[in-house]
Design an enzyme around this catalytic site. Sequence first.
Site, PDB file in Angstrom:
ATOM      1  CG  ASP A  90      22.638  13.516  43.256  1.00  0.00           C
ATOM      2  OD1 ASP A  90      22.339  13.677  42.099  1.00  0.00           O
ATOM      3  OD2 ASP A  90      23.157  12.366  43.861  1.00  0.00           O
TER       4      ASP A  90
ATOM      5  CG  ASN B 110      25.630  21.522  30.863  1.00  0.00           C
ATOM      6  OD1 ASN B 110      25.827  21.408  29.549  1.00  0.00           O
ATOM      7  ND2 ASN B 110      26.378  21.080  31.773  1.00  0.00           N
TER       8      ASN B 110
ATOM      9  CE1 TYR C  54      21.457  12.981  26.719  1.00  0.00           C
ATOM     10  CE2 TYR C  54      22.247  12.243  24.344  1.00  0.00           C
ATOM     11  CZ  TYR C  54      22.317  13.192  25.397  1.00  0.00           C
ATOM     12  OH  TYR C  54      22.870  14.306  25.223  1.00  0.00           O
TER      13      TYR C  54
ATOM     14  CE  LYS D  53      20.167  16.202  27.440  1.00  0.00           C
ATOM     15  NZ  LYS D  53      20.520  17.309  27.990  1.00  0.00           N
TER      16      LYS D  53
HETATM   17  N1  LIG Z   1      29.358  15.944  24.889  1.00  0.00           N
HETATM   18  C1  LIG Z   1      28.349  15.810  23.917  1.00  0.00           C
HETATM   19  O1  LIG Z   1      28.755  14.958  22.926  1.00  0.00           O
HETATM   20  C2  LIG Z   1      26.891  16.240  23.954  1.00  0.00           C
HETATM   21  C3  LIG Z   1      26.124  16.257  22.685  1.00  0.00           C
HETATM   22  C4  LIG Z   1      24.815  16.856  22.805  1.00  0.00           C
HETATM   23  C5  LIG Z   1      24.386  17.200  24.175  1.00  0.00           C
HETATM   24  N2  LIG Z   1      24.953  17.027  25.262  1.00  0.00           N
HETATM   25  C6  LIG Z   1      24.613  17.530  26.512  1.00  0.00           C
HETATM   26  O2  LIG Z   1      25.403  18.468  27.093  1.00  0.00           O
HETATM   27  C7  LIG Z   1      25.475  18.406  28.512  1.00  0.00           C
HETATM   28  C8  LIG Z   1      26.664  18.319  28.981  1.00  0.00           C
HETATM   29  O3  LIG Z   1      27.373  17.309  28.555  1.00  0.00           O
HETATM   30  P1  LIG Z   1      29.052  17.043  28.675  1.00  0.00           P
HETATM   31  O4  LIG Z   1      29.461  15.988  27.618  1.00  0.00           O
HETATM   32  O5  LIG Z   1      29.574  18.170  28.993  1.00  0.00           O
HETATM   33  O6  LIG Z   1      28.886  16.093  30.110  1.00  0.00           O
HETATM   34  P2  LIG Z   1      29.920  15.636  31.182  1.00  0.00           P
HETATM   35  O7  LIG Z   1      31.325  15.865  30.635  1.00  0.00           O
HETATM   36  O8  LIG Z   1      29.755  14.054  31.439  1.00  0.00           O
HETATM   37  O9  LIG Z   1      29.467  16.489  32.246  1.00  0.00           O
HETATM   38  C9  LIG Z   1      28.242  16.346  33.065  1.00  0.00           C
HETATM   39  C10 LIG Z   1      28.007  17.305  34.177  1.00  0.00           C
HETATM   40  O10 LIG Z   1      27.052  17.064  34.669  1.00  0.00           O
HETATM   41  C11 LIG Z   1      27.062  16.821  36.163  1.00  0.00           C
HETATM   42  N3  LIG Z   1      26.105  15.907  36.532  1.00  0.00           N
HETATM   43  C12 LIG Z   1      25.800  14.757  35.969  1.00  0.00           C
HETATM   44  N4  LIG Z   1      24.955  14.291  36.689  1.00  0.00           N
HETATM   45  C13 LIG Z   1      24.626  14.972  37.829  1.00  0.00           C
HETATM   46  C14 LIG Z   1      23.652  15.049  38.967  1.00  0.00           C
HETATM   47  N5  LIG Z   1      23.099  14.257  38.928  1.00  0.00           N
HETATM   48  N6  LIG Z   1      23.680  15.998  39.622  1.00  0.00           N
HETATM   49  C15 LIG Z   1      24.578  17.038  39.383  1.00  0.00           C
HETATM   50  N7  LIG Z   1      25.272  17.184  38.506  1.00  0.00           N
HETATM   51  C16 LIG Z   1      25.428  16.303  37.755  1.00  0.00           C
HETATM   52  C17 LIG Z   1      28.640  16.560  35.967  1.00  0.00           C
HETATM   53  O11 LIG Z   1      29.083  16.861  37.273  1.00  0.00           O
HETATM   54  P3  LIG Z   1      29.513  15.930  38.814  1.00  0.00           P
HETATM   55  O12 LIG Z   1      30.053  14.660  37.985  1.00  0.00           O
HETATM   56  O13 LIG Z   1      30.628  16.616  39.365  1.00  0.00           O
HETATM   57  O14 LIG Z   1      28.073  15.723  39.376  1.00  0.00           O
HETATM   58  C18 LIG Z   1      29.125  17.064  35.045  1.00  0.00           C
HETATM   59  O15 LIG Z   1      29.689  18.490  35.767  1.00  0.00           O
HETATM   60  C19 LIG Z   1      24.233  17.516  28.765  1.00  0.00           C
HETATM   61  O16 LIG Z   1      23.359  17.718  28.915  1.00  0.00           O
HETATM   62  C20 LIG Z   1      24.478  16.655  27.496  1.00  0.00           C
HETATM   63  O17 LIG Z   1      23.387  15.662  27.470  1.00  0.00           O
HETATM   64  C21 LIG Z   1      26.451  16.699  25.012  1.00  0.00           C
END
Ligand SMILES: NC(=O)c1ccc[n+]([C@@H]2O[C@H](COP(=O)([O-])OP(=O)(O)OC[C@H]3O[C@@H](n4cnc5c(N)ncnc54)[C@H](OP(=O)(O)O)[C@@H]3O)[C@@H](O)[C@H]2O)c1
Length: 253
Positions: free
Chosen positions: A64, A93, A158, A162
């Site tokens: 975590d 990530n 947020y 970033k």
């Molecule tokens: N999706 C988009 O549109 C988008 C756009 C720009 C940037 N991003 C960036 O890309 C990255 C991934 O985004 P995503 O959309 O793929 O996210 P997601 O589907 O919500 O997945 C987030 C991941 O982070 C893990 N996580 C979250 N909080 C955590 C914690 N406290 N400790 C350990 N693990 C944690 C979650 O695992 P568990 O739940 O198993 O802990 C999950 O594997 C992020 O940094 C996000 O800001 C995403």
Amino acid sequence: MGTTQDGRTALVTGSTSGIGQAIAMSLAAEGAHVVVTGRVRERGDATVAAIEDAGGRATYVHADLGRSGDAVRALAEEATEALGGRVDVLVNNAGIYPAAPTAEIDDATLDAVWATNVRAPHVLTAAVAPAMAARGSGVVLSLGSWISTVGMPSGAIYAASKAAVEQLTRGWSAEFAGTGVRFNAIAPGITRTAGTAGAAAFLDDAARAFPAGRVGEPHEIAAAAVWLASDAATYVHGTTVVVDGGALGTRTL
Ligand SMILES: NC(=O)c1ccc[n+]([C@@H]2O[C@H](COP(=O)([O-])OP(=O)(O)OC[C@H]3O[C@@H](n4cnc5c(N)ncnc54)[C@H](OP(=O)(O)O)[C@@H]3O)[C@@H](O)[C@H]2O)c1
């Protein structure tokens, strides 16, 4: 299956879901032994199983990252041990993105965003980059966002987190200059993941105005990570690669 990561190891945070999972699967498909990590063991085990079913190698380590700096350092230690003593590629990530207006963000949420999105990448990089530098090679990739350089009507904290990650990347690149370690960020645009599922209809609609005409898929972000982690990108240092379907560079009004 490629070979660009043959014999290498990778630690990908937040690899139980979405973009991180796609990056973990892609690096494993390129030959890396990958540590998959997140808070939910079932999702971690399922990701490891998917990698192994595809012929790759992966190990789940629970963490975590929002809890404390010590919890992040413990992940670095456990992952390094699971990977046989070295992390060749670190992908920062894991991220959370509450989208509430500023006046509705409470202190606990504020702290959680900073702990997960900024402190964890900082502590993990501090834990593994010096050993990479001592070996003379390594790659640290961190996930920024297309909204880190523009104002949006919500999610200001947020976007600021970033922007911090992208600036840390530039700073680390200067700090470790000449060591053989490369630091780069990836700024995804709107990407279809579990994290964005709640707003899928709204985001699909918004993305129609982008040059790509749609939201991105996790494998399209992972492709940039595979390239940046590979020796094809040996002259790419301290930059942010934007993979956003053209959203940032255009105005359609
Ligand atoms: N999706 C988009 O549109 C988008 C756009 C720009 C940037 N991003 C960036 O890309 C990255 C991934 O985004 P995503 O959309 O793929 O996210 P997601 O589907 O919500 O997945 C987030 C991941 O982070 C893990 N996580 C979250 N909080 C955590 C914690 N406290 N400790 C350990 N693990 C944690 C979650 O695992 P568990 O739940 O198993 O802990 C999950 O594997 C992020 O940094 C996000 O800001 C995403």
